[in-house]
Design a protein around this motif. Structure first.
Motif, PDB file in Angstrom:
ATOM      1  N   PHE A 121       0.810  -1.234   0.000  1.00 54.16           N
ATOM      2  CA  PHE A 121       0.000   0.000   0.000  1.00 54.16           C
ATOM      3  C   PHE A 121       0.839   1.278   0.000  1.00 54.16           C
ATOM      4  CE2 PHE A 121      -3.973  -2.103   0.440  1.00 54.16           C
ATOM      5  CZ  PHE A 121      -3.709  -3.262   1.164  1.00 54.16           C
ATOM      6  N   ASN A 122       2.171   1.096  -0.056  1.00 51.52           N
ATOM      7  CA  ASN A 122       3.074   2.265  -0.118  1.00 51.52           C
ATOM      8  C   ASN A 122       2.944   3.184   1.097  1.00 51.52           C
ATOM      9  OD1 ASN A 122       5.173   3.645  -1.412  1.00 51.52           O
ATOM     10  ND2 ASN A 122       3.739   5.162  -2.258  1.00 51.52           N
ATOM     11  N   TRP A 123       2.631   2.584   2.267  1.00 53.62           N
ATOM     12  CA  TRP A 123       2.669   3.404   3.489  1.00 53.62           C
ATOM     13  C   TRP A 123       4.112   3.576   3.933  1.00 53.62           C
ATOM     14  CZ3 TRP A 123      -1.535   1.656   7.540  1.00 53.62           C
ATOM     15  CH2 TRP A 123      -2.787   1.643   6.929  1.00 53.62           C
ATOM     16  N   VAL A 124       4.908   2.529   3.662  1.00 55.65           N
ATOM     17  CA  VAL A 124       6.300   2.511   4.127  1.00 55.65           C
ATOM     18  C   VAL A 124       7.194   2.206   2.934  1.00 55.65           C
ATOM     19  CG1 VAL A 124       7.940   1.467   5.769  1.00 55.65           C
ATOM     20  CG2 VAL A 124       5.505   1.584   6.348  1.00 55.65           C
ATOM     21  N   SER A 125       8.301   2.953   2.841  1.00 54.57           N
ATOM     22  CA  SER A 125       9.262   2.629   1.796  1.00 54.57           C
ATOM     23  C   SER A 125      10.617   2.333   2.442  1.00 54.57           C
ATOM     24  CB  SER A 125       9.385   3.788   0.800  1.00 54.57           C
ATOM     25  OG  SER A 125      10.170   3.378  -0.309  1.00 54.57           O
ATOM     26  N   ALA A 126      11.588   2.006   1.611  1.00 50.80           N
ATOM     27  CA  ALA A 126      12.927   1.640   2.120  1.00 50.80           C
ATOM     28  C   ALA A 126      13.978   2.359   1.280  1.00 50.80           C
ATOM     29  CB  ALA A 126      13.134   0.132   2.026  1.00 50.80           C
ATOM     30  N   ILE A 127      15.037   2.779   1.954  1.00 49.72           N
ATOM     31  CA  ILE A 127      16.175   3.328   1.215  1.00 49.72           C
ATOM     32  C   ILE A 127      17.442   2.636   1.696  1.00 49.72           C
ATOM     33  CG2 ILE A 127      15.108   5.591   0.832  1.00 49.72           C
ATOM     34  CD1 ILE A 127      16.943   6.705   3.009  1.00 49.72           C
ATOM     35  N   THR A 128      18.430   2.564   0.815  1.00 50.40           N
ATOM     36  CA  THR A 128      19.700   1.910   1.194  1.00 50.40           C
ATOM     37  C   THR A 128      20.868   2.872   1.049  1.00 50.40           C
ATOM     38  OG1 THR A 128      19.937   1.155  -1.086  1.00 50.40           O
ATOM     39  CG2 THR A 128      18.860  -0.378   0.467  1.00 50.40           C
ATOM     40  N   ASP A 129      20.558   4.123   0.696  1.00 54.33           N
ATOM     41  CA  ASP A 129      21.655   5.099   0.463  1.00 54.33           C
ATOM     42  C   ASP A 129      21.383   6.408   1.196  1.00 54.33           C
ATOM     43  OD1 ASP A 129      20.561   6.420  -2.799  1.00 54.33           O
ATOM     44  OD2 ASP A 129      19.470   5.944  -0.934  1.00 54.33           O
ATOM     45  N   SER A 130      20.895   6.308   2.415  1.00 53.84           N
ATOM     46  CA  SER A 130      20.593   7.530   3.161  1.00 53.84           C
ATOM     47  C   SER A 130      21.850   8.380   3.348  1.00 53.84           C
ATOM     48  CB  SER A 130      20.020   7.185   4.544  1.00 53.84           C
ATOM     49  OG  SER A 130      19.973   8.358   5.353  1.00 53.84           O
ATOM     50  N   PRO A 131      21.793   9.661   2.978  1.00 53.22           N
ATOM     51  CA  PRO A 131      22.958  10.523   3.209  1.00 53.22           C
ATOM     52  C   PRO A 131      23.245  10.704   4.706  1.00 53.22           C
ATOM     53  CG  PRO A 131      21.267  11.674   1.903  1.00 53.22           C
ATOM     54  CD  PRO A 131      20.689  10.376   2.329  1.00 53.22           C
ATOM     55  N   LYS A 132      22.177  10.526   5.529  1.00 53.81           N
ATOM     56  CA  LYS A 132      22.360  10.560   6.983  1.00 53.81           C
ATOM     57  C   LYS A 132      22.540   9.114   7.432  1.00 53.81           C
ATOM     58  CE  LYS A 132      20.301  11.735  11.437  1.00 53.81           C
ATOM     59  NZ  LYS A 132      19.137  12.259  12.181  1.00 53.81           N
ATOM     60  N   LEU A 133      23.645   8.799   8.018  1.00 57.32           N
ATOM     61  CA  LEU A 133      23.947   7.409   8.409  1.00 57.32           C
ATOM     62  C   LEU A 133      23.086   7.016   9.609  1.00 57.32           C
ATOM     63  CD1 LEU A 133      27.833   7.441   7.961  1.00 57.32           C
ATOM     64  CD2 LEU A 133      26.034   6.710   6.343  1.00 57.32           C
ATOM     65  N   PRO A 134      22.774   5.731   9.767  1.00 52.36           N
ATOM     66  CA  PRO A 134      23.140   4.652   8.865  1.00 52.36           C
ATOM     67  C   PRO A 134      22.345   4.683   7.568  1.00 52.36           C
ATOM     68  CG  PRO A 134      21.703   3.830  10.599  1.00 52.36           C
ATOM     69  CD  PRO A 134      21.988   5.271  10.932  1.00 52.36           C
TER      70      PRO A 134
END
Ligand code: 6PG
Length: 274
Positions: A172-185
């Motif tokens: 439902f696209n309530w939550v997504s994921a990123i693997t390259d956040s400029p703010k660590l981690p």
């Protein structure tokens, strides 16, 4: 306590001179909102952010009177979370657990962390749907109260400038994921921007001069800035800022709080119209 009731184009500003005043303003806001929400059926979902917010927000909410802090009706959930074990110092949920008594840890919607960020996001979305059962606009949630932070680059949650087109990784696209956040981690799951836009109430908690340009961008509705994009369509939009974070705002008169005025025997001034 200085609050400015703005016209519909501007957020409501709560400006504080110190953290004690900010916590008092947050408690007043939470009391007002929870009093209303407790009269409605269903579970009250309060979304919170990480970074410096766990300490301030926990102090504010845990100091509320039992008449509104009805934990059997209230659940807290992470607006974004780093994909790390809960005992990792970078875990937002872990940070809140450190601020809450252990017998209240059940009030947080759980996040199971998997190696795969998309699987973490999908599992978390299922938990949010199952536990909070929020009102929906189509397939999008109308969360009750969201508390956002922002970075000096204008990010909010884990939605960053230039990376604000998050991939749909859940049903439902309530939550997504990123693997390259400029703010660590770098690996995170985050609520998506539509969750902020359809929310019933959105508030920011922002401290420090370094973020004053972002506060001004929010105030000016600069839609190039993710923090400004997070404004809800219903304009129930409130900023809790300290004086340093608000120093770039146009000079405005603050309406002192009714309580303060009544104490001084004055009638509250008319709402400020920007
Ligand atoms: C996160 C946060 C993030 C945070 C801002 C502000 O998990 O990193 O949710 O969006 O709110 O980066 O962080 P500070 O309050 O620590 O500056």
């Amino acid at each position: 306590m200085r609050v400015v009731q703005q016209n519909e184009k501007r957020p409501i500003l709560n400006v504080s001179s110190d953290e004690t005043e900010m916590i008092r303003q947050l408690r007043r806001y939470l009391t007002d909102k929870l009093t209303y929400l407790l009269e409605q059926p269903g579970t009250i979902g309060i979304g919170v952010s990480g970074g410096s917010m766990p300490r301030v927000f926990s102090k504010a909410i845990l100091g509320l009177p039992e008449s509104v802090l009805v934990w059997k009706r209230i659940r807290l959930f992470m607006i974004d979370e780093r994909v790390v074990p809960i005992d990792d110092e970078d875990s937002n949920l872990g940070a809140y657990q450190k601020c809450f008594p252990e017998d209240l840890w059940y009030v947080f919607v759980p996040i199971s962390v998997y190696r795969d960020a998309a699987m973490t996001a999908s599992n978390y979305e299922n938990n949010l749907r199952r536990i909070l059962l929020p009102e929906q606009m189509g397939t999008l949630p109308k969360f009750d109260l969201l508390f956002l932070g922002c970075g000096t680059d204008g990010h909010t949650a884990s939605i960053f400038p230039g990376r604000d087109r998050l991939e749909k990784v859940t049903e439902f696209n309530w939550v997504s994921a990123i693997t390259d956040s400029p703010k660590l981690p770098p690996v995170r799951v985050t609520l998506t921007m539509p969750c902020f836009k359809y929310a019933k109430n959105v508030a920011f908690i922002i401290q420090g001069a370094a973020k004053s340009p972002v506060v001004r961008a929010i105030y000016d509705r600069d839609m190039t800035v993710p923090a400004a994009q997070a404004r809800p369509y219903n304009d129930n939009f409130t900023l809790f800022i300290d004086e340093e974070a608000g120093k770039l705002l146009p000079a405005i008169r603050f309406d002192s709080d009714e309580e303060d005025d009544e104490e001084e025997g004055q009638s509250p001034p008319p709402p400020f119209v920007a």
